[in-house]
Design a protein around this motif. Structure first.
Motif, mmCIF file in Angstrom:
data_model
loop_
_atom_site.group_PDB
_atom_site.id
_atom_site.type_symbol
_atom_site.label_atom_id
_atom_site.label_comp_id
_atom_site.label_asym_id
_atom_site.label_seq_id
_atom_site.Cartn_x
_atom_site.Cartn_y
_atom_site.Cartn_z
ATOM 1 N N TRP A 388 29.372 35.662 57.371
ATOM 2 C CA TRP A 388 30.695 35.350 56.837
ATOM 3 C C TRP A 388 31.133 34.007 57.429
ATOM 4 C CZ3 TRP A 388 34.389 40.167 56.585
ATOM 5 C CH2 TRP A 388 33.771 41.172 55.839
ATOM 6 N N ARG A 389 31.417 33.047 56.575
ATOM 7 C CA ARG A 389 31.679 31.680 57.038
ATOM 8 C C ARG A 389 33.173 31.357 57.010
ATOM 9 N NH1 ARG A 389 30.450 26.538 53.382
ATOM 10 N NH2 ARG A 389 31.584 24.990 54.601
ATOM 11 N N PRO A 390 33.826 31.199 58.171
ATOM 12 C CA PRO A 390 35.249 30.841 58.177
ATOM 13 C C PRO A 390 35.438 29.370 57.804
ATOM 14 C CG PRO A 390 34.554 31.843 60.270
ATOM 15 C CD PRO A 390 33.324 31.459 59.516
ATOM 16 N N ILE A 391 36.465 29.093 56.991
ATOM 17 C CA ILE A 391 36.815 27.714 56.650
ATOM 18 C C ILE A 391 38.331 27.546 56.799
ATOM 19 C CG2 ILE A 391 34.865 27.484 55.051
ATOM 20 C CD1 ILE A 391 36.816 27.786 52.754
ATOM 21 N N GLY A 392 38.756 26.290 56.885
ATOM 22 C CA GLY A 392 40.178 26.003 57.037
ATOM 23 C C GLY A 392 40.723 26.450 58.368
ATOM 24 N N ILE A 393 39.939 26.262 59.444
ATOM 25 C CA ILE A 393 40.302 26.855 60.732
ATOM 26 C C ILE A 393 41.078 25.918 61.644
ATOM 27 C CG2 ILE A 393 38.291 28.365 60.656
ATOM 28 C CD1 ILE A 393 36.933 26.507 62.666
ATOM 29 N N VAL A 400 40.213 31.376 55.831
ATOM 30 C CA VAL A 400 39.537 31.907 54.647
ATOM 31 C C VAL A 400 38.092 32.184 55.033
ATOM 32 C CG1 VAL A 400 38.708 31.376 52.327
ATOM 33 C CG2 VAL A 400 41.042 30.789 52.987
ATOM 34 N N ILE A 401 37.616 33.354 54.672
ATOM 35 C CA ILE A 401 36.226 33.739 54.946
ATOM 36 C C ILE A 401 35.427 33.558 53.659
ATOM 37 C CG2 ILE A 401 34.672 35.549 55.701
ATOM 38 C CD1 ILE A 401 36.681 34.601 57.825
ATOM 39 N N ARG A 402 34.450 32.665 53.714
ATOM 40 C CA ARG A 402 33.546 32.508 52.569
ATOM 41 C C ARG A 402 32.453 33.553 52.692
ATOM 42 N NH1 ARG A 402 31.745 26.982 49.663
ATOM 43 N NH2 ARG A 402 30.534 27.946 47.980
ATOM 44 N N LEU A 403 32.413 34.471 51.739
ATOM 45 C CA LEU A 403 31.472 35.582 51.763
ATOM 46 C C LEU A 403 30.139 35.176 51.138
ATOM 47 C CD1 LEU A 403 34.009 38.302 50.577
ATOM 48 C CD2 LEU A 403 33.172 37.971 52.921
ATOM 49 N N PRO A 404 29.086 35.900 51.424
ATOM 50 C CA PRO A 404 27.789 35.585 50.809
ATOM 51 C C PRO A 404 27.875 35.576 49.285
ATOM 52 C CG PRO A 404 27.506 37.146 52.602
ATOM 53 C CD PRO A 404 28.985 36.999 52.404
ATOM 54 N N ALA A 405 27.133 34.677 48.678
ATOM 55 C CA ALA A 405 27.143 34.559 47.223
ATOM 56 C C ALA A 405 26.839 35.905 46.578
ATOM 57 C CB ALA A 405 26.113 33.516 46.781
ATOM 58 N N GLY A 406 27.555 36.177 45.497
ATOM 59 C CA GLY A 406 27.352 37.425 44.778
ATOM 60 C C GLY A 406 28.220 38.569 45.245
ATOM 61 N N PRO A 437 36.879 29.739 43.636
ATOM 62 C CA PRO A 437 35.745 28.823 43.825
ATOM 63 C C PRO A 437 34.539 29.498 44.476
ATOM 64 C CG PRO A 437 37.518 28.351 45.397
ATOM 65 C CD PRO A 437 38.064 29.335 44.414
ATOM 66 N N PHE A 438 34.777 30.599 45.197
ATOM 67 C CA PHE A 438 33.711 31.375 45.822
ATOM 68 C C PHE A 438 34.320 32.715 46.232
ATOM 69 C CE2 PHE A 438 35.560 28.382 48.864
ATOM 70 C CZ PHE A 438 36.126 29.253 49.795
ATOM 71 N N PRO A 439 33.495 33.741 46.446
ATOM 72 C CA PRO A 439 34.054 35.017 46.914
ATOM 73 C C PRO A 439 34.531 34.869 48.352
ATOM 74 C CG PRO A 439 31.663 35.122 46.878
ATOM 75 C CD PRO A 439 32.034 33.815 46.247
ATOM 76 N N GLY A 440 35.716 35.405 48.637
ATOM 77 C CA GLY A 440 36.239 35.232 49.992
ATOM 78 C C GLY A 440 37.339 36.215 50.325
ATOM 79 N N LEU A 441 37.749 36.192 51.585
ATOM 80 C CA LEU A 441 38.894 36.940 52.088
ATOM 81 C C LEU A 441 39.850 35.956 52.743
ATOM 82 C CD1 LEU A 441 37.117 39.973 53.833
ATOM 83 C CD2 LEU A 441 38.151 39.938 51.549
ATOM 84 N N VAL A 442 41.140 36.241 52.654
ATOM 85 C CA VAL A 442 42.173 35.394 53.261
ATOM 86 C C VAL A 442 42.808 36.206 54.383
ATOM 87 C CG1 VAL A 442 44.225 33.995 52.850
ATOM 88 C CG2 VAL A 442 42.559 34.320 51.006
ATOM 89 N N LEU A 443 42.515 35.829 55.626
ATOM 90 C CA LEU A 443 42.875 36.643 56.784
ATOM 91 C C LEU A 443 43.934 35.953 57.640
ATOM 92 C CD1 LEU A 443 39.324 37.814 57.963
ATOM 93 C CD2 LEU A 443 40.812 38.833 56.224
ATOM 94 N N GLY A 444 45.096 36.560 57.741
ATOM 95 C CA GLY A 444 46.111 36.089 58.662
ATOM 96 C C GLY A 444 45.860 36.650 60.049
ATOM 97 N N ALA A 462 31.313 47.242 59.979
ATOM 98 C CA ALA A 462 30.753 48.507 59.530
ATOM 99 C C ALA A 462 30.632 48.561 58.011
ATOM 100 C CB ALA A 462 31.623 49.672 60.029
ATOM 101 N N VAL A 463 31.416 47.704 57.341
ATOM 102 C CA VAL A 463 31.384 47.656 55.880
ATOM 103 C C VAL A 463 30.522 46.495 55.401
ATOM 104 C CG1 VAL A 463 32.796 47.295 53.806
ATOM 105 C CG2 VAL A 463 33.649 48.731 55.672
ATOM 106 N N GLY A 464 30.743 45.323 56.028
ATOM 107 C CA GLY A 464 30.093 44.091 55.542
ATOM 108 C C GLY A 464 28.688 43.894 56.028
#
Length: 464
Positions: A388-393, A400-406, A437-444, A462-464
């Protein structure tokens, strides 16, 4: 004395002992609460004022006044010849409890947009409010200036010049009920002038788009890439206004590239368009300096919006708007017609907090706090979810977490929710055309301490 009277006696005497020298008021409050909580049921007959006064050691007039007050509020019924009884309240004899806030059911609430509410400087704010109230003359307790308290506008003008490199004056600022009202006032003015389409960054805050839609405007999504909003796409959108978060794009976290800044302002000058600059979290920078405000480069083309929601607390509902000079008179008139102006005492308190240095001290404290929380989140992600790749840090209160493609980010959000984790999918922030633009999560991360953030990531792993 029957059972109900004994209950009354037991309820009122302890409250009176703790009443701080006002036993009559304490007894009144205790009796009111006993009725609300159904410790005294409907139709219970109460002692006469003379009897209760003797039992409690109060003056009869005090008990009479207590009964009269609770009759006036609807808690008691009093009829000549039948004494005083407990009234039958609506909704099963007791007012319904207020529903808990929606956020409370999450074990880990990572919704972006909230500062550390527990860090609110209560003592400094209370002192500022007391000073404001003490210094406010009677004449200032009438209807306020719809543009806002001059003292706050002057302090904010100096603050924005110092912190945001934004030259402005008290006469240019309008105080609003948060950033949302500032945007609403601008939207109303656009609609009045017949401009019904407005560009928004894609992705961006869905709440803003919904607000614009309710005001009669049609939000049109314009893509954002690693350099910010794509101005060439804006130029073909047939919009004459655009909302941008140029210093720290929400949610992707990118800063608008200098070339794009120039292109955006050139678009505004060439088309007569309006740029609405949402400077929602300008003060929170960790690994890079803050960019100056766009408005400083084109005050006739840019309307600037800010608030204390990300610095102090959203509940204060204090924001500000600096519109282009030609719009200000209409904005102030609409503000006056909307609510006759914001409450002056909180404005005066904020002015004192800024002037005393308390606002800056709070910012320094929370910057350190948020950096620690961000670092804890990033370290946990790197250890437990390295794909999981964090961006905008580098700035702000979220990543924002950039999740694996798909990855289906909406499905992942739903699965995390079953574990009590509120982790919004990036897809929720998209507009037309509705694709992230890509699958992701927005984490505060600002609202949770480091140990809670680490525990949330463990659950995610445990999920990812």
């Amino acid at each position: 004395m029957d059972g109900d009277w004994a209950t009354l006696h037991e309820l009122l005497l302890p409250a009176m002992s703790a009443g701080g020298g006002r036993p009559g008021k304490a007894a009144e409050a205790a009796l009111r609460e006993a009725i609300r909580s159904r410790h005294l049921t409907a139709d219970t007959r109460l002692p006469s004022s003379r009897d209760l006064a003797g039992q409690l050691g109060l003056a009869r007039g005090t008990v009479t006044a207590m009964y009269e007050q609770l009759v006036a509020e609807g808690y008691l019924l009093s009829k000549r010849g039948s004494g005083t009884r407990v009234a039958r309240l609506d909704q099963g004899d007791t007012p319904a409890a207020a529903p808990p806030p929606a956020d409370e059911h999450w074990s880990y609430n990572l919704r972006p947009g909230l500062p550390a509410l527990a860090a609110f400087p209560r003592a400094e704010w209370l002192a500022a409010e007391r000073e404001a109230l003490a210094d406010t003359p009677d004449s200032a307790l009438g209807y306020p200036d719809p543009a806002g308290q001059p003292v706050l506008r002057a302090e904010l003008a100096a603050y924005l010049g110092r912190v945001r490199a934004l030259p402005t004056t008290a006469g240019e600022l309008v105080i609003t009920s948060g950033a949302a009202e500032a945007l609403s006032l601008l939207a109303k003015d656009l609609c009045t002038r017949g401009l019904l389409r407005i560009a928004v960054e894609n992705p961006s805050h869905r709440g803003q788009a919904d607000l614009l839609l309710r005001q009669g405007l049609q939000p049109v999504g314009v893509p954002v890439d690693e350099h910010g909003i794509v101005v060439s796409a804006l130029s073909t959108s047939d919009c004459q206004a655009v909302v941008v978060s140029s210093a720290h794009q929400f949610p992707l976290g990118v800063a608008l590239h200098p070339d794009r800044r120039r292109e955006l302002l050139a678009w505004a000058r060439q088309t007569g368009g309006l740029v609405i600059e949402d400077d929602y979290d300008a003060e929170h920078r960790y690994d890079r300096p803050a960019l100056g405000a766009l408005r400083a480069l084109a005050p006739d083309r840019v309307a600037y919006i800010g608030s204390v929601s990300k610095v102090l607390a959203p509940a204060l509902r204090i924001g500000w708007l600096i519109p282009p000079a030609k719009l200000r008179a209409r904005i102030v008139e609409n503000k006056h017609l909307h609510d006759l102006g914001c409450a002056p005492l909180p404005q005066s308190a904020l002015a004192r907090l800024i002037r005393s240095g308390g606002y800056d001290r709070h910012l320094r404290r929370t910057r350190r706090l948020y950096r620690q929380r961000r670092d804890a989140l990033l370290e946990a992600l790197a250890t437990q979810l390295p794909r999981w790749r964090p961006i905008g840090i580098a700035a702000g209160l979220h990543v924002v977490i950039r999740l694996p493609a798909g990855t289906d980010d909406l499905a992942l959000q739903a699965e995390l929710a079953t574990r009590g984790i509120n982790a919004p999918a990036l897809s929720l922030y998209t507009h037309s055309p509705g694709r992230a633009p890509f699958p992701g999560l927005v984490l505060g991360y600002a609202a949770l301490p480091p140990e809670r953030l680490r525990a949330a990531v463990a659950q995610m792993a445990a999920v990812g």
